[in-house]
Scaffold this motif. Structure first.
Motif, PDB file in Angstrom:
ATOM      1  N   ASP A  78      51.307  34.677  23.996  1.00  0.00           N
ATOM      2  CA  ASP A  78      50.614  33.929  22.945  1.00  0.00           C
ATOM      3  C   ASP A  78      51.566  33.049  22.143  1.00  0.00           C
ATOM      4  OD1 ASP A  78      48.231  35.026  23.668  1.00  0.00           O
ATOM      5  OD2 ASP A  78      48.305  36.648  22.197  1.00  0.00           O
ATOM      6  N   LYS A  79      52.833  33.464  22.051  1.00  0.00           N
ATOM      7  CA  LYS A  79      53.794  32.730  21.235  1.00  0.00           C
ATOM      8  C   LYS A  79      54.128  31.359  21.824  1.00  0.00           C
ATOM      9  CE  LYS A  79      56.007  36.882  19.354  1.00  0.00           C
ATOM     10  NZ  LYS A  79      57.266  37.650  19.246  1.00  0.00           N
ATOM     11  N   THR A  80      53.934  31.185  23.124  1.00  0.00           N
ATOM     12  CA  THR A  80      54.318  29.921  23.755  1.00  0.00           C
ATOM     13  C   THR A  80      53.116  29.082  24.176  1.00  0.00           C
ATOM     14  OG1 THR A  80      54.451  30.971  25.939  1.00  0.00           O
ATOM     15  CG2 THR A  80      56.458  30.942  24.610  1.00  0.00           C
ATOM     16  N   ILE A  81      51.919  29.457  23.753  1.00  0.00           N
ATOM     17  CA  ILE A  81      50.725  28.689  24.106  1.00  0.00           C
ATOM     18  C   ILE A  81      50.612  27.463  23.202  1.00  0.00           C
ATOM     19  CG2 ILE A  81      48.199  28.722  24.105  1.00  0.00           C
ATOM     20  CD1 ILE A  81      48.297  31.589  24.992  1.00  0.00           C
ATOM     21  N   ILE A 137      49.190  25.750  29.903  1.00  0.00           N
ATOM     22  CA  ILE A 137      49.017  26.209  28.526  1.00  0.00           C
ATOM     23  C   ILE A 137      50.349  26.489  27.848  1.00  0.00           C
ATOM     24  CG2 ILE A 137      46.770  27.216  29.070  1.00  0.00           C
ATOM     25  CD1 ILE A 137      48.032  29.958  28.995  1.00  0.00           C
ATOM     26  N   SER A 138      51.392  26.695  28.633  1.00  0.00           N
ATOM     27  CA  SER A 138      52.697  27.025  28.058  1.00  0.00           C
ATOM     28  C   SER A 138      53.353  25.793  27.443  1.00  0.00           C
ATOM     29  CB  SER A 138      53.612  27.604  29.136  1.00  0.00           C
ATOM     30  OG  SER A 138      54.922  27.785  28.632  1.00  0.00           O
ATOM     31  N   SER A 139      53.994  26.001  26.310  1.00  0.00           N
ATOM     32  CA  SER A 139      54.754  24.920  25.682  1.00  0.00           C
ATOM     33  C   SER A 139      56.212  24.911  26.131  1.00  0.00           C
ATOM     34  CB  SER A 139      54.697  25.071  24.155  1.00  0.00           C
ATOM     35  OG  SER A 139      55.247  26.324  23.764  1.00  0.00           O
ATOM     36  N   ASP A 140      56.567  25.812  27.016  1.00  0.00           N
ATOM     37  CA  ASP A 140      57.939  25.907  27.519  1.00  0.00           C
ATOM     38  C   ASP A 140      58.292  24.624  28.278  1.00  0.00           C
ATOM     39  OD1 ASP A 140      60.335  26.501  28.821  1.00  0.00           O
ATOM     40  OD2 ASP A 140      59.776  28.585  29.215  1.00  0.00           O
ATOM     41  N   PRO A 141      59.344  23.918  27.885  1.00  0.00           N
ATOM     42  CA  PRO A 141      59.703  22.665  28.569  1.00  0.00           C
ATOM     43  C   PRO A 141      60.090  22.866  30.030  1.00  0.00           C
ATOM     44  CG  PRO A 141      61.421  23.315  27.006  1.00  0.00           C
ATOM     45  CD  PRO A 141      60.243  24.196  26.748  1.00  0.00           C
TER      46      PRO A 141
END
Length: 409
Positions: A253-256, A339-343
């Motif tokens: 949830d922290k990286t959505i 959905i991930s904000s991880d680059p």
């Protein structure tokens, strides 16, 4: 060093690099295929009422069991593990064969199972449910095929009338709780399927489903078609397990990305079209092709995309949108964004890798569908949506997988 020698060295280096890429790709695909095969393994437990009225279906299980094993081997390249639990009435003998992958052992065991007993109409289903967690469940996929024509004792499970209907209408004489029995089974992640031979069991399975959750019913009117229906259900269970395993990409949830869901489709005339680069992964022609880097086609197009997603899966957000490629008219599509904000995820390479996997999966699914056609008269096919990748030219961080909507597929 002469020019010819330099060119020879460059060509040799390029050849080695190409060989490395091909070998690496073969290794990666081999690992995926190994995982898929491992996830195809299944435990199938036949849970059967063994009283006198059930002899036809016990015989059908015995004579048709090879159809199940042969079908699973053909479609999924794995031998199913088979178990048998047979029950009769209170304090009557329980039949139990733990899991085996030897169909001959299974058949030999059924040869000595006789359809006898049954003091009244209702039967001792609870004793059979007690046995299920004691079996040696070991494969990734678990399924129970419960075949019966009578409910359990106690009036809350049936509407039967008459002095011979239920001698224990006031409740289980051993004071067992249905919720505990079913939850012990549910913890093993077992798919529960029933073949109900008449309406008398409906109330019982409604009660089961209230506790257990989904319980699937197979409608089998002819014993000769018993194993055909079981083959279809078992194969679906395997495919569901594979799909669940292969969807291993999960995001905390922290990286959505912090989108707000909005299910309403916008009025597209109010939206500006963005110019995009398009990428298409070409469909392979042969099995050998999937072990080579697939051909990539590139082009350009226009998109209109809603500012908010209308739904979210485990891997991607989905947006309403419109898409035009190579000067064609805009068509309704769905855009999908990780959905991930991880680059490390949000780059063109990762999108392309996922699309390539989808194209290979589509190719293998088509092969599988061909096999289904030769095995079943009315098979349920696996279908993957055709997809491309688009990347906005004025903002290269905006990358989407684009799929036609179902009404335009």
């Amino acid at each position: 060093m002469r020019t010819e020698e330099g060119m020879a060295i460059v060509k040799e280096d390029m050849k080695k690099e190409r060989e490395y890429e091909v070998n690496q790709r073969k290794y990666e695909i081999d690992e995926v295929l190994k995982l898929t095969k491992a996830q195809s393994a299944i435990d199938v437990c036949f849970l059967v009422d063994c009283t006198g009225s059930m002899s036809t279906y016990i015989d059908a299980t015995k004579t048709q069991i090879r159809q199940l094993t042969d079908t699973i081997i053909k479609l999924h390249a794995t031998k199913p593990h088979l178990a048998f639990v047979g029950y009769r009435d209170i304090d009557e003998n329980i039949e139990k064969l733990d899991f085996t992958d030897d169909v001959n052992i299974f058949k030999m065991y059924l040869d000595q199972v006789n359809a006898t007993g049954g003091d009244d109409t209702c039967e001792d289903v609870f004793s059979a449910l007690e046995i299920i967690p004691q079996l040696s469940w070991s494969n990734p996929n678990h399924i129970i095929i419960h075949i019966c024509d009578a409910p359990y004792h106690e009036k809350s499970y049936h509407k039967l009338q008459g002095p011979d209907a239920d001698k224990y209408a006031k409740g289980d004489p051993k004071n067992r709780e249905l919720s505990k029995l079913l939850l012990d089974i549910k913890r093993l992640k077992i798919t529960y399927c029933t073949i109900q031979l008449n309406e008398s069991t409906k109330m019982m399975f409604d009660e089961f489903a209230f506790i257990y959750g989904t319980i699937s019913e197979m409608h089998v009117k002819d014993p000769a078609a018993l194993m055909k229906n079981i083959c279809i259900t078992t194969s679906s269970c395997i495919l569901s397990g594979i799909e669940s395993t292969m969807s291993s990409f999960r995001t905390s949830d922290k990286t959505i990305k912090p989108y707000i869901m909005l299910n309403e489709e916008p009025y597209w005339d109010d939206f500006e079209a963005h110019t995009v680069h398009t990428i298409e992964i070409m469909y392979p022609n042969t099995m050998n092709d999937i072990f080579q880097p697939l051909f990539v086609g590139k082009g350009s197009g226009q998109i209109k995309i809603a500012p908010h997603p209308f739904t979210k899966g485990s891997l991607r957000f989905a947006f309403y949108g419109q898409f035009s490629s190579d000067g064609c008219d805009l068509v309704d599509v769905v855009f999908k964004e990780f959905i991930s904000s991880d680059p490390r995820v949000n780059n063109l390479k990762v999108y392309q890798e996922h699309l390539e996997i989808q194209v290979i999966a589509q190719f293998l699914a088509d092969k599988f569908n061909t096999e289904l056609t030769t095995t079943f008269r009315t098979p349920t096919y696996i279908i993957y949506a055709d997809a491309d990748i688009v990347q906005q030219q004025n903002d290269t961080t905006k990358i989407y997988q684009v799929e036609r909507r179902f009404h335009q597929a």
